[in-house]
Design an enzyme around this catalytic site. Structure first.
Site, mmCIF file in Angstrom:
data_model
loop_
_atom_site.group_PDB
_atom_site.id
_atom_site.type_symbol
_atom_site.label_atom_id
_atom_site.label_comp_id
_atom_site.label_asym_id
_atom_site.label_seq_id
_atom_site.Cartn_x
_atom_site.Cartn_y
_atom_site.Cartn_z
ATOM 1 N N HIS A 42 0.876 -1.187 0.000
ATOM 2 C CA HIS A 42 0.000 0.000 0.000
ATOM 3 C C HIS A 42 0.909 1.232 0.000
ATOM 4 C CE1 HIS A 42 -2.284 -3.285 1.887
ATOM 5 N NE2 HIS A 42 -3.399 -2.681 1.505
ATOM 6 N N GLU A 115 0.152 -0.008 -5.645
ATOM 7 C CA GLU A 115 -0.747 1.077 -5.274
ATOM 8 C C GLU A 115 -1.913 1.052 -6.255
ATOM 9 O OE1 GLU A 115 -2.920 3.850 -3.846
ATOM 10 O OE2 GLU A 115 -1.105 3.344 -2.749
ATOM 11 N N ASP A 158 0.941 -1.873 4.925
ATOM 12 C CA ASP A 158 0.529 -0.637 5.605
ATOM 13 C C ASP A 158 -0.849 -0.216 5.101
ATOM 14 O OD1 ASP A 158 0.434 1.818 6.853
ATOM 15 O OD2 ASP A 158 1.838 2.788 5.486
#
Length: 258
Positions: A42, A115, A158
């Site tokens: 992330h 992402e 994360d």
């Protein structure tokens, strides 16, 4: 989660905790001559502007890095990452975890970043053109590429935890990755909340065993009614000296009087 934008939270006290100990781990790992693979599930963007309206709106950076930067001497790896961000983006710049990692990795190390938000992916590609950047679901990517080559390395997970089921499902991811990549350093961040929503995750992590270590810190809420009052890191195969660095940082957090 495509609605999540970390610019509202960049440089907060949870970032300080997470990024300082990420930097400490990578600094030790990069001191050895063997190349390594660094993976994030992330990633967000590599560089944040703390003078942006979004960051100023929440005041989290003002209650975070702006308040505690003096904790870190100029030779601390986190301080080096802060300096690198400002050299690139100006006095109000702050490094996301990809830029913290880039500061400490070497030319022959591999960086793999996932992402899903299109703007964040574009920012990553501009800031880190040499990295392997995937517009993809991070947990799925981590499972598909581990064990990586080079096999020595680290995974940072994360999540935003905006999807409440992540408090349960993310522990399944860590268990699966650890089975596939038993030598990897696995680092999972989680918030500590007034609601206690993270407690199930913490219980499930404790059940995984395997000699993992945990660092938790508490701090005052960034503003009235803010639900995050602490930060946690769960680490498998923590590098030598990481627990000492975590204890020293936790002692500094206790001075905040949370």
């Amino acid at each position: 989660m495509l609605s999540y934008q970390h610019i509202y939270h960049a440089g907060n006290l949870a970032d300080v905790h997470k990024h300082a100990l990420l930097a400490a781990a990578l600094d030790y790992m990069a001191a050895k001559p063997k190349p390594l693979t660094y993976i994030e599930t992330h990633s967000g963007r590599a560089l944040y502007d703390l003078s942006a309206a979004e960051a100023l709106k929440t005041g989290e950076a003002a209650a975070g890095i702006a308040r505690v930067e003096g904790w870190f001497g100029m030779d601390h790896p986190y301080a080096r990452a802060l300096d690198a961000a400002r050299a690139e983006g100006g006095a109000d710049a702050y490094p996301g975890s990809p830029l913290v990692a880039r500061t400490l990795l070497r030319p022959d190390d591999r960086m793999v970043l996932a992402e899903m938000h299109p703007r964040e992916v574009a920012a990553l590609r501009q800031a880190l053109p040499w990295a392997e950047i995937h517009a993809a679901d991070g947990p799925e990517l981590a499972l598909s590429i581990t064990p990586p080559e080079p096999r020595r390395g680290m995974l940072l997970v994360d999540p935003s935890y905006e999807v409440k089921t992540e408090f349960r499902t993310i522990t399944d991811l860590m268990a699966k990755v650890h089975r596939k990549w038993p030598v990897g350093v696995l680092m999972l961040w989680y918030p500590i909340l007034t609601s206690g929503a993270e407690r199930e995750l913490v219980r499930r992590l404790a059940g995984l065993g395997d000699g993992a270590v945990t660092s938790e810190v508490r701090f005052p809420p960034a503003r009235e009614g803010h639900g995050m009052i602490g930060s946690g890191l769960w680490v498998v195969n923590a590098p030598w000296g990481w627990d000492k660095a975590a204890a020293e940082l936790a002692a500094k957090f206790r001075t905040l009087g949370a």
